[in-house]
Design a protein around this motif. Structure first.
Motif, short mmCIF file in Angstrom:
data_model
loop_
_atom_site.label_atom_id
_atom_site.label_comp_id
_atom_site.label_asym_id
_atom_site.label_seq_id
_atom_site.Cartn_x
_atom_site.Cartn_y
_atom_site.Cartn_z
N SER A 19 -38.51 42.79 32.81
CA SER A 19 -37.52 43.71 32.27
C SER A 19 -36.20 43.59 33.04
N THR A 20 -35.10 43.50 32.30
CA THR A 20 -33.78 43.36 32.93
C THR A 20 -32.75 44.31 32.33
N ASP A 21 -33.20 45.30 31.55
CA ASP A 21 -32.22 46.20 30.92
C ASP A 21 -31.62 47.13 31.97
N GLU A 22 -30.65 47.88 31.58
CA GLU A 22 -29.89 48.70 32.53
C GLU A 22 -30.72 49.80 33.17
N ASP A 23 -31.85 50.12 32.59
CA ASP A 23 -32.73 51.14 33.18
C ASP A 23 -33.80 50.54 34.09
N SER A 24 -33.85 49.21 34.17
CA SER A 24 -34.87 48.57 34.99
C SER A 24 -34.55 48.70 36.47
N TRP A 25 -35.59 48.64 37.29
CA TRP A 25 -35.40 48.76 38.74
C TRP A 25 -34.50 47.65 39.26
N ILE A 26 -34.68 46.42 38.79
CA ILE A 26 -33.90 45.31 39.33
C ILE A 26 -32.42 45.45 38.97
N THR A 68 -30.96 48.17 41.20
CA THR A 68 -30.88 47.75 42.59
C THR A 68 -29.77 46.74 42.81
N LEU A 69 -29.60 45.81 41.88
CA LEU A 69 -28.51 44.84 41.99
C LEU A 69 -27.15 45.54 41.88
N SER A 70 -27.07 46.57 41.06
CA SER A 70 -25.82 47.34 40.96
C SER A 70 -25.48 47.98 42.29
N LEU A 71 -26.48 48.59 42.93
CA LEU A 71 -26.25 49.18 44.25
C LEU A 71 -25.87 48.12 45.28
N ALA A 72 -26.58 47.01 45.25
CA ALA A 72 -26.32 45.95 46.22
C ALA A 72 -24.89 45.43 46.10
N GLN A 73 -24.46 45.20 44.88
CA GLN A 73 -23.13 44.62 44.66
C GLN A 73 -22.01 45.63 44.86
N ASN A 74 -22.20 46.83 44.38
CA ASN A 74 -21.10 47.80 44.33
C ASN A 74 -21.07 48.76 45.50
N ASP A 75 -22.24 49.13 46.05
CA ASP A 75 -22.29 50.10 47.14
C ASP A 75 -22.42 49.45 48.52
N TYR A 76 -23.22 48.39 48.60
CA TYR A 76 -23.44 47.73 49.89
C TYR A 76 -22.61 46.47 50.07
N ASN A 77 -21.87 46.08 49.03
CA ASN A 77 -21.02 44.89 49.09
C ASN A 77 -21.78 43.63 49.50
N ILE A 78 -23.03 43.54 49.05
CA ILE A 78 -23.82 42.35 49.32
C ILE A 78 -23.11 41.13 48.72
N GLU A 79 -23.04 40.06 49.51
CA GLU A 79 -22.30 38.87 49.07
C GLU A 79 -23.17 37.88 48.30
N ARG A 80 -24.49 37.90 48.52
CA ARG A 80 -25.36 36.95 47.84
C ARG A 80 -26.75 37.55 47.67
N ALA A 81 -27.32 37.34 46.49
CA ALA A 81 -28.70 37.71 46.20
C ALA A 81 -29.30 36.63 45.31
N PHE A 82 -30.60 36.49 45.35
CA PHE A 82 -31.30 35.52 44.51
C PHE A 82 -32.48 36.18 43.82
N LEU A 83 -32.71 35.79 42.58
CA LEU A 83 -33.99 36.02 41.93
C LEU A 83 -34.86 34.79 42.19
N LEU A 84 -36.15 35.00 42.34
CA LEU A 84 -37.07 33.90 42.64
C LEU A 84 -38.33 34.08 41.81
N SER A 85 -38.66 33.07 41.01
CA SER A 85 -39.86 33.16 40.17
C SER A 85 -40.32 31.77 39.80
N THR A 86 -41.53 31.67 39.27
CA THR A 86 -42.01 30.43 38.68
C THR A 86 -42.88 30.74 37.47
N SER A 87 -42.62 30.01 36.40
CA SER A 87 -43.48 30.08 35.21
C SER A 87 -44.22 28.76 35.03
#
Length: 374
Positions: free
Chosen positions: A188-195, A198-217
């Motif tokens: 899930s990636t909609d605006e109500d999803s946890w991720i 959390t990315l909104s907080l990271a980018q806008n509140d904590y000014n995080i410069e880099r984040a990665f998603l990591l997965s394998t299918s």
């Protein structure tokens, strides 16, 4: 900073796959290497080869990497490095892990040490580890957050992440790695999803410069013996839905390696030739299994099939495609030169990374979706 995070464990052939990338491709990726095993020799060789390029360094927490090694009669005793040095012990803010990181930073100042944890590790030690590694903002660190099958971390991991971000004097120097491991459908990636939140907080509140998603299918299941299989690669597309919303976000995958698979040889376990090939134009993997236990000569026929694939790249596309062409040219009477399962794992990882970098340089509209996946 490179946009592609390639996660592997420190197996010989996994590391060889990255060492055999050309210089341009090495400059475009950031490996995330989880140390494990009974020797650091292959890892040390990788560090020497990688030079002053950035990579992320973690300690494996996979249960299969935390077992006592099998001993063989008349052979030197093997010692599990993780157990010998107690590298996952959270005592005193992961003192042993931090000591190991310090040793490696002496060799390469661009290593980014990663803060990671197990389910019952004390939050205080997790946060103190991050603070001590960060050195008041002088040292960039990674924070690897394990994501559950429900698309969210456990409450323990949520608290650990929150405590770290609120404890660091310069949280923007913290690289967040959201580790989904295996996926079989789009998280899930909609605006109500946890991720998303959390990315909104990271980018806008904590000014995080880099984040990665990591997965394998990449498929855990393998085709029937003598058959091939086509599997859709989900990772690029599901992550793109969030990359389009957050400029801090980079792409990450396991490059067809298995995040929690067995890496050590188990006596009695059959070793049947197995290969894979990634099409960046169709977002699929072709996989093939064929032969009897240790019948590695079957790789000659498998290589011939690979080079005939409609989406096979030029023979000089990467180290792996060069090797596929060489092996495909062997005759049935050749007794060597075709490799084994470990060697072919290295080929598979190498080709996947090269093709994924190809994909990163094209528009999504250029991806051909007409192939029949079934």
């Amino acid at each position: 900073m490179p946009e592609y995070l390639v996660a592997i464990r420190s197996g010989r052939f996994d590391l060889a796959a990255l060492k055999n990338l050309n210089t341009q491709r090495k400059d475009q990726i950031s490996p995330l290497i989880s140390v494990r095993g009974t020797s650091l020799q292959d890892f040390d060789n990788f560090v020497d080869d990688w030079g002053d390029r950035l990579f992320y360094l973690d300690i494996s927490r996979q249960p299969k990497d935390l077992k006592e090694p099998r001993q063989q009669p008349d052979k030197p005793q093997k010692i599990n490095i993780l157990l010998e040095r107690d590298l996952n012990n959270p005592k005193n803010a992961y003192e042993n892990k931090r000591s190991f990181y310090s040793e490696q930073l002496e060799k390469n100042k661009n290593i980014v040490p990663v803060v990671s944890w197990r389910a019952n590790d004390p939050i205080r030690d997790i946060a103190r580890c991050a603070i001590l590694l960060n050195k008041g903002g002088e040292q960039a660190i990674g924070v690897r957050i394990p994501i559950g099958k429900n698309g969210e971390p456990s409450n323990h991991s949520k608290e650990a992440l929150s405590t770290i971000l609120n404890s660091l004097p310069t949280p923007e120097k913290c690289v967040l790695i959201f580790d989904y491991q295996h996926i079989s459908s789009f998280p899930s990636t909609d605006e109500d999803s946890w991720i998303f939140k959390t990315l909104s907080l990271a980018q806008n509140d904590y000014n995080i410069e880099r984040a990665f998603l990591l997965s394998t299918s990449f498929p855990k299941e393998r085709p029937d013996n003598g058959s091939s299989m086509i599997t859709a690669c989900l990772d690029w597309e599901w992550q793109a839905t969030l990359r389009n919303s957050f400029e801090i976000l980079g792409y990450g995958d396991y490059a067809t390696s298995d995040p929690d698979g067995e890496m050590d040889f188990i006596p009695g376990m059959p070793t049947i030739p197995y290969a894979g090939y990634f099409s960046d134009s169709h977002l699929i993997w072709w996989t093939k299994k064929e032969g009897k236990d240790k019948e590695f000569s079957k790789y000659i026929g498998i290589a011939k099939e690979i080079v005939r694939l409609d989406y096979f790249h030029d023979d000089d596309f990467c180290w792996a495609t060069i090797k596929y062409e060489e092996i495909a040219s062997l005759g049935g009477g050749d007794k060597s030169g075709y490799g084994n399962n470990g060697v072919w794992l290295g080929f598979r990882i190498n080709q996947h990374v090269a093709a994924m970098l190809n994909l990163a340089n094209v528009n999504d509209s250029q991806i051909d979706e007409e192939i029949d996946l079934f």
